[in-house]
Design a protein around this motif. Structure first.
Motif, PDB file in Angstrom:
ATOM      1  N   UNK A 554       0.829  -1.196   0.000  1.00  0.00           N
ATOM      2  CA  UNK A 554       0.000   0.000   0.000  1.00  0.00           C
ATOM      3  C   UNK A 554       0.870   1.255   0.000  1.00  0.00           C
ATOM      4  N   UNK A 555       1.873   1.257   0.845  1.00  0.00           N
ATOM      5  CA  UNK A 555       2.727   2.433   0.968  1.00  0.00           C
ATOM      6  C   UNK A 555       3.485   2.694  -0.327  1.00  0.00           C
ATOM      7  N   UNK A 556       4.016   1.649  -0.940  1.00  0.00           N
ATOM      8  CA  UNK A 556       4.754   1.844  -2.186  1.00  0.00           C
ATOM      9  C   UNK A 556       3.850   2.436  -3.260  1.00  0.00           C
ATOM     10  N   UNK A 557       2.639   1.926  -3.325  1.00  0.00           N
ATOM     11  CA  UNK A 557       1.739   2.345  -4.398  1.00  0.00           C
ATOM     12  C   UNK A 557       1.232   3.769  -4.176  1.00  0.00           C
ATOM     13  N   UNK A 558       0.983   4.135  -2.931  1.00  0.00           N
ATOM     14  CA  UNK A 558       0.458   5.477  -2.688  1.00  0.00           C
ATOM     15  C   UNK A 558       1.577   6.502  -2.569  1.00  0.00           C
ATOM     16  N   UNK A 559       2.805   6.023  -2.495  1.00  0.00           N
ATOM     17  CA  UNK A 559       3.913   6.951  -2.235  1.00  0.00           C
ATOM     18  C   UNK A 559       3.979   8.057  -3.278  1.00  0.00           C
ATOM     19  N   UNK A 560       3.617   7.749  -4.501  1.00  0.00           N
ATOM     20  CA  UNK A 560       3.711   8.789  -5.517  1.00  0.00           C
ATOM     21  C   UNK A 560       2.961   8.397  -6.774  1.00  0.00           C
ATOM     22  N   UNK A 562       2.479   7.466 -10.622  1.00  0.00           N
ATOM     23  CA  UNK A 562       3.276   6.556 -11.436  1.00  0.00           C
ATOM     24  C   UNK A 562       4.234   7.352 -12.311  1.00  0.00           C
ATOM     25  N   UNK A 563       5.437   6.833 -12.393  1.00  0.00           N
ATOM     26  CA  UNK A 563       6.424   7.475 -13.246  1.00  0.00           C
ATOM     27  C   UNK A 563       7.292   8.492 -12.520  1.00  0.00           C
ATOM     28  N   UNK A 564       6.866   8.883 -11.325  1.00  0.00           N
ATOM     29  CA  UNK A 564       7.711   9.787 -10.541  1.00  0.00           C
ATOM     30  C   UNK A 564       8.564   8.958  -9.597  1.00  0.00           C
ATOM     31  N   UNK A 565       9.744   9.457  -9.314  1.00  0.00           N
ATOM     32  CA  UNK A 565      10.586   8.757  -8.360  1.00  0.00           C
ATOM     33  C   UNK A 565       9.954   8.801  -6.978  1.00  0.00           C
ATOM     34  N   UNK A 566      10.260   7.777  -6.190  1.00  0.00           N
ATOM     35  CA  UNK A 566       9.661   7.656  -4.877  1.00  0.00           C
ATOM     36  C   UNK A 566      10.709   7.922  -3.811  1.00  0.00           C
ATOM     37  N   UNK A 567      10.419   8.873  -2.963  1.00  0.00           N
ATOM     38  CA  UNK A 567      11.329   9.174  -1.857  1.00  0.00           C
ATOM     39  C   UNK A 567      10.756   8.507  -0.626  1.00  0.00           C
ATOM     40  N   UNK A 568      11.510   7.574  -0.100  1.00  0.00           N
ATOM     41  CA  UNK A 568      10.940   6.705   0.909  1.00  0.00           C
ATOM     42  C   UNK A 568      11.599   6.878   2.266  1.00  0.00           C
ATOM     43  N   UNK A 569      10.779   6.903   3.308  1.00  0.00           N
ATOM     44  CA  UNK A 569      11.334   6.815   4.644  1.00  0.00           C
ATOM     45  C   UNK A 569      10.473   5.810   5.398  1.00  0.00           C
ATOM     46  N   UNK A 570      11.042   5.247   6.434  1.00  0.00           N
ATOM     47  CA  UNK A 570      10.366   4.130   7.074  1.00  0.00           C
ATOM     48  C   UNK A 570       9.012   4.506   7.666  1.00  0.00           C
ATOM     49  N   UNK A 571       8.878   5.743   8.148  1.00  0.00           N
ATOM     50  CA  UNK A 571       7.616   6.115   8.820  1.00  0.00           C
ATOM     51  C   UNK A 571       6.403   5.883   7.928  1.00  0.00           C
TER      52      UNK A 571
END
Length: 880
Positions: A554-560, A562-571
Motif C-alpha cells: 500500500x505504501x509503495x503504491x500510494x507513495x507517488x 506513477x512514473x515519478x521517483x519515490x522518496x521513501x522513509x520508514x515512517x
RNA sequence: GGGCGAUUAGCUCAGCCGGUUAGAGCGACGGAUUUACAUUCCGUAGGUCCCUGGUUCGAAUCCAGGAUCGCCCACCA
C-alpha cells in the motif's frame, strides 16, 4: 465464528494464506479459448538477486494488474523467472572461489561452470521465495530461467537466424573493455559518469626542423599507442605542419601530422594525438587515414608492446611514470584540472578502457525499423507517454550491439572455426545450432568453438516469447502472445524494453506487449538511489516483518504518482499498517454484533442512501483509475472512502440508528465492506482475503482473488441523499468546531442546539435526525426552529441553507465570541468584495459561460446571507 | 551540447480538460477514553503554488524566458 482479535497481525495470516492460494491453483492460467487472456512476463530478476525496494515496487504493480485482470474474468497469466546475469553471477561465484584461494582458471571452464550451476541450484531461488512473501500471484509452474534448455534453444535459433540474414558479424572495433571483469561491454553497460581528471599537455617535437606541436590528453599512457597527430584542416596555427611529422616523446616514433574535420579547434591546443586502438574517435581517424593500429594494453590493462621501462606496468602506474619521464625530458606542458565523462563497468564500477578488440556485433538499424514504427503508430504505448520520445530518440540513433563477452557463464556462441580453412585464407567460420562434426568446406575436424559467451541481454530480449515455448509453436505461445503489459523502471528501457520490441518483431512479427508501464526509481528521503554502498537501504523484507506485506504494498503504491521517483522513509509504512488495522476493526465491529447479514441491503436511512451512493462512485473511480494505471489514485480513493466515509461517519451513525433500522444498517455495512475488500484486494491481498472470508455471501467463490470485480449500480447513485448528508456532516462539524474553539469542557454536554432554516424540509430533516446530531456533536437536545435571534448567550455557525445556534449557558466569553464572529464577518466581506468585483466586470458578464456566472451569483447571494446572519448575532452580543 | 522531470503547508506528495475560499498523509499544537480500532477519535495552526513576463473575463493549471535541483543521452581528446 471466532471473534477477531483487536489488532490485525499480518504474521498470523500471510504465509498460510499464500500457501492456500497456491495449493488451490488460483495462480495458474492455461490456454482457454473462451476467455480473453491477460499476460505479463516478469522482468526476470538476476538469479543472484535479493529483493530490494525497486523489485518490491515493480512486482507490486504487476501483481495489482494481474489480480485486477483476474477478477475481471480475464485469463490472467503472470510468467515468473530469473535471469542468469552473466557477469554478475560469475563475479559472485569467483568471489566464493577466491575465499578458497582459487581462480576460475584454476578450475578450468567445465569445472567452473559446474560450480556456477551448483551455486544456482542452491541460492538461485531466493528471490523467487521473496516474491512469494510479497504476495506475487505468478503461475509458478511456468518459472523459467534464461539458461533453461528451451530458452537456450531460442538463443541459438535467433543467433543463427540473424547470422543467416547478415545481421550478425564479427569485427575488430573499439569496445568498452572492463579490465577487472576482463570482458567487452556493450555501450549501455558502461554508463559514463562525470569524473574529475586532469588534462595533460605534452609537446611533441617536430621531426623535421625545430619546434614542437603541443597536444592535450586525459590518458597520457595511451601516447605509447599513438600513430599520428591530427589538427583541423582550417586551423591557421597548424596549416604549415600538415603532412609533416612529429616525434613521439620518449619513444621517438615518427607520427604523421594529419588534417581532419573531426578535430575541435577550440579544445585544448587544437592538436590531438591519435591512438586508433584505444579511442573511438581516433579509431575512425585511423580507418580514414590508414594509420597503424597499435594495441598497447593487455586484457588486465597492463602495458604491452611498449618500450621496456613501461612494459608490464599497470595503466595508471604507467601514467605516473610517464609524467615523471616527460617532465625530465622537458616536454610536459601544463596539467589542468578537467572534468570529463568516463565509462564505468555497470557491474564492478571499474573505469572501462576503450580498446580495439575482435568481437561479435548485431546490426541494429534494420531491427530497429519495425520497433520504431510500432511505437510511432501506437501499437505499443508507453505510460507515462513522455518515455516515447526517449525511446524513439535512442532507437533512431541506435548503434550496433556488441554481444560477445569474454566470460564463461552464459550462452556460448554457436560459432566454430576451421583452422585448416583459415590457414588457406578461407573464412573458416561455421555458425550452427548443433556442433558440426566436421568442416562443411574441407571436411576437416575437429573444429574449434568460439570461446566467448553471449551478452546476458541476448537471452532476455527473447523473454516474452521464449518463456512461452518459442521456437516451438506451443499452445501457450498461441494463446498468450503478444503479452499485454510490461512493467519496468526507466533504467531498463534501452537494455531491455527496446531490444524485446526488436526481437518480438524479428522472431514473431508481432509486438511482445502493447503497453509499457514505466515506474519511478525508489530513492531514500534525501533523493539518493538506495544502494548498499551508501548504506541507505530500506529492506522490503524487514518492512514486511515490521508492518506486513499489505502495508508495504500500500505504501509503495500510494507513495507517488506513477512514473515519478519515490522518496521513501520508514515512517510511511506505518500508514499502510494502520490502514490494514482500520479495515480489520471495521469488520470486527460489524461481527461483534453477530455474523455478517446475508440479506440484500436496502437504502433505508439517509446514511444508508449516502454510503451506498458513495460506494458506487468509489467502484467507478477505482476501476477507471486502475484501467488508466493510476495506482495511487485508486488506492487513495479507497482509503478516503473506507476510512473517512465508512468508518468516521457510517459506522459512527450506525451506533445510533433506530432498533428497527439496525439489521438493515448492518447489511449495508457488510455490503460496503465486502465490495470494498474486492476493490482493495489487488493492492492489499492478504488482509482483504482474510476479512472477505468473514463477509462473503453464501454461494460465492471460495476466494476473493477469484471473485468478480465489482460493477457500479447506477440505481444506487443518489445525488440528493449525498447533498443532504453532506449538510448533516457540515452541521455536526460546525458544532464540533465551535465547541473546540470556545474550549467548552469535554464533560459539558451542550444542552440544546437549534438548527434554523427557512426551508421547512431542512428543519424537518434535522428534527428527524436529532438523535444522530446529539450523539455525534455531543449535544443533548436538538430543536429545529425558525428564528431564535432573541436567544441570548448563544453562538452560531452559518452554513449553506442552515444556521446552527448553540446556547452556551454562561460558558460563553462575550468578548472572545465577538472577536471570533467579527473575524468571520471580515473574511466574508472579503469574499463578497472579490465576488462582486468579478460580477461587475462587464468582460466577465459577456464572456464567461452562463453556468459560471450563475454559480458566481449564487455564491454572492449566499455570502451576503451569511454576512447578514453574522451581523445579527453580533448585534445580539453587543446588547448583552 | 541536447533531452526529460521536479519546484505547492515544517516534511513527503496529490491537484484531470483553466472556473468558488488550493487538498491529503506525516509532523506540530489543543482536546477526547461515548458501542471496532490509541496502529483510535475530534479540532486548530501552517501556503508569495520557484521567479519574471504573456494569453485570458479568470492561471497553481496554458505559453515564453529565467533560476535551482535531479535524471538520461552525446566521440570535445
Amino acid at each position: 465464528m471466532s471473534a477477531l482479535p483487536p489488532q490485525y497481525n499480518p504474521k498470523d495470516v500471510e504465509e498460510a494464506r499464500y500457501q492456500w492460494w497456491e495449493s488451490q491453483g488460483f495462480f495458474r492460467a492455461d490456454p482457454d479459448p473462451k476467455r480473453t487472456p491477460y499476460t505479463i512476463v516478469i522482468p526476470p530478476p538476476n538469479v543472484t538477486g535479493i529483493l530490494h525496494m525497486g523489485h518490491a515496487l515493480n512486482n507490486t504493480i504487476q501483481d495489482i494488474l494481474i489480480r485486477f485482470a483476474r477478477m475481471q474474468g480475464r485469463n490472467a497469466l503472470w510468467v515468473p523467472g530469473t535471469d542468469h546475469a552473466g557477469i554478475a553471477t560469475q563475479n559472485v561465484v569467483e568471489k566464493a572461489l577466491a575465499k578458497e584461494g582459487k581462480t576460475r582458471q584454476d578450475l578450468g571452464r567445465e569445472a567452473f561452470l559446474k560450480r556456477v550451476w551448483e551455486w544456482k541450484e542452491q541460492y538461485g531461488h531466493t528471490i523467487l521465495y521473496q516474491l512469494k512473501r510479497l504476495g506475487a500471484s505468478c503461475d509458478w509452474r511456468r518459472t523459467r530461467f534464461t539458461m533453461d534448455e528451451g530458452l537456450s534453444e531460442a538463443v541459438l535459433e535467433v543467433f543463427v537466424r540473424l547470422y543467416e540474414k547478415g545481421l550478425i558479424y564479427r569485427g575488430n572495433y573499439i569496445i568498452n573493455w572492463c579490465p577487472r571483469c576482463q570482458t567487452a561491454l556493450a555501450d549501455e553497460e558502461a554508463p559514463r559518469t562525470e569524473t574529475q581528471g586532469k588534462l595533460y599537455h605534452i609537446r611533441y617535437p617536430l621531426a623535421e626542423g625545430k619546434g614542437h606541436i603541443e597536444v592535450a590528453t586525459t590518458r597520457p599512457e595511451t601516447m605509447l599507442g599513438d600513430t599520428a597527430v591530427a589538427v583541423h584542416p582550417k586551423d591557421k596555427r597548424y596549416n604549415a605542419l600538415i603532412g609533416r611529422h612529429a616525434l613521439l616523446p620518449l619513444v621517438n616514433r615518427k607520427l604523421p601530422i594529419i588534417a581532419d574535420e573531426a578535430v575541435d579547434r577550440e579544445f585544448g591546443t587544437g592538436a590531438v594525438k591519435v591512438t586508433p586502438a584505444h579511442d573511438p574517435v581516433d579509431f575512425q581517424l585511423g580507418k580514414k587515414h590508414r594509420l597503424e593500429f597499435l594495441n598497447v594494453m593487455t586484457d588486465d590493462a597492463k602495458m604491452t608492446n611498449v618500450p621496456k621501462p613501461y612494459e608490464g606496468l599497470d595503466r595508471l602506474d604507467c601514467r605516473s611514470k610517464l609524467i615523471v619521464d616527460l617532465e625530465k625530458t622537458g616536454v610536459l606542458g601544463a596539467i589542468d584540472e578537467h572534468v570529463h565523462n568516463v565509462g564505468h563497468c555497470y557491474r564492478c564500477h571499474t573505469a572501462v578502457e576503450p580498446r580495439l578488440s575482435p568481437q561479435w556485433f548485431v546490426r541494429m538499424k534494420p531491427l530497429a525499423q519495425p520497433a520504431i514504427k510500432a511505437v510511432k503508430n501506437g501499437t505499443i504505448k508507453f505510460v507515462p507517454a513522455r518515455w516515447t520520445k526517449v525511446y524513439l530518440n535512442w532507437m533512431e540513433n541506435i548503434q550496433d550491439w556488441c554481444i560477445s563477452r569474454q566470460i564463461w557463464w552464459g550462452h556460448r556462441l554457436p560459432v566454430w572455426y576451421c583452422d585448416a580453412c583459415r590457414q588457406r585464407g578461407r573464412p573458416g567460420v561455421i555458425v550452427s545450432k548443433t556442433p558440426p562434426a566436421s568442416c562443411p568446406t574441407c571436411k576437416a575436424e575437429p573444429l574449434r568453438q568460439d570461446e566467448d559467451v553471449l551478452d546476458t541481454w541476448f537471452s532476455s530480449w527473447l523473454w516474452p516469447f521464449s518463456t512461452l515455448g518459442w521456437p516451438k509453436q506451443t499452445k501457450e505461445l498461441a494463446a498468450f502472445y503478444p503479452t499485454d503489459t510490461l512493467v519496468t523502471a526507466q533504467e531498463i528501457i534501452f537494455f531491455w524494453v527496446a531490444r524485446m520490441i526488436m526481437a518480438g518483431y524479428f522472431c514473431m512479427k508481432q509486438p511482445p506487449f502493447t503497453t509499457v508501464s514505466i515506474h519511478g526509481t525508489v530513492r531514500d528521503i534525501t533523493g539518493k538511489k538506495m544502494s548498499k554502498s551508501l548504506g541507505n537501504i530500506i529492506d522490503p523484507l524487514e518492512m514486511i516483518g515490521r508492518y506486513g506485506t499489505d502495508a508495504l504494498r500500500y505504501t509503495l503504491v500510494t507513495a507517488t504518482a506513477i512514473g515519478q521517483d519515490i522518496f521513501l522513509s520508514e515512517e510511511r509504512f506505518a500508514a499502510g499498517r494502520n490502514f490494514a488495522n482500520k479495515l480489520w476493526n471495521a469488520t470486527r465491529y460489524l461481527l461483534s454484533q453477530g455474523p455478517a447479514p446475508a440479506s440484500v441491503p436496502q437504502a433505508q436511512t439517509i446514511a444508508d442512501r449516502w454510503i451506498l451512493s458513495r460506494l458506487q462512485r468509489t467502484v467507478k473511480q477505482v476501476t477507471a483509475a486502475l484501467e488508466a494505471m493510476l495506482f495511487n489514485e485508486a488506492a487513495s480513493g479507497l482509503y478516503d472512502f473506507l476510512w473517512h466515509d465508512v468508518c468516521d461517519w457510517y459506522i459512527e451513525i450506525s451506533k445510533y440508528v433506530q432498533p428497527a433500522e439496525k439489521e438493515n444498517s448492518r447489511a449495508v455495512l457488510a455490503h460496503a465492506l465486502e465490495v470494498s475488500m474486492r476493490l482493495l484486494h489487488p493492492f492489499m491481498p492478504f488482509v482483504t482475503e482474510e476479512l472477505w472470508q468473514q463477509l462473503r455471501l453464501a454461494g460465492s467463490k471460495p476466494s476473493i482473488m477469484v471473485s468478480a470485480w465489482p460493477a457500479p449500480d447506477k440505481q444506487l447513485v443518489d445525488t440528493k441523499a449525498e447533498a443532504q448528508f453532506e449538510r448533516f456532516k457540515a452541521v455536526v462539524t460546525s458544532i464540533r468546531t465551535t465547541r473546540a474553539e470556545l474550549n467548552v469542557p469535554s464533560d459539558h454536554r451542550t444542552p440544546v442546539v437549534w438548527v434554523v432554516s427557512k426551508d421547512a424540509a431542512i428543519r424537518r430533516f434535522f428534527d428527524d435526525h436529532k438523535t444522530w446530531l446529539q450523539a455525534l456533536a455531543h449535544v443533548h437536545e436538538v430543536a429545529a426552529l425558525q428564528d431564535v435571534r432573541k436567544q441570548r448567550d448563544a453562538t452560531t455557525a452559518v452554513l449553506d441553507g442552515v444556521e446552527v445556534v448553540i446556547p452556551l449557558g454562561g460558558l460563553i466569553d462575550v468578548q472572545k465570541e465577538t472577536k471570533r464572529l467579527q473575524q468571520k464577518a471580515a473574511e466574508k466581506m472579503n469574499d463578497i468584495a472579490r465576488t462582486e468585483a468579478r460580477l461587475n466586470n462587464p468582460q466577465f458578464a459577456s464572456k464567461a459561460p452562463v453556468e459560471v456566472i450563475e454559480q458566481t451569483r449564487n455564491q454572492l447571494a449566499q455570502a451576503q446571507e451569511t454576512l447578514k446572519k453574522l451581523h445579527e448575532y453580533l448585534s445580539v452580543l453587543q446588547s448583552m
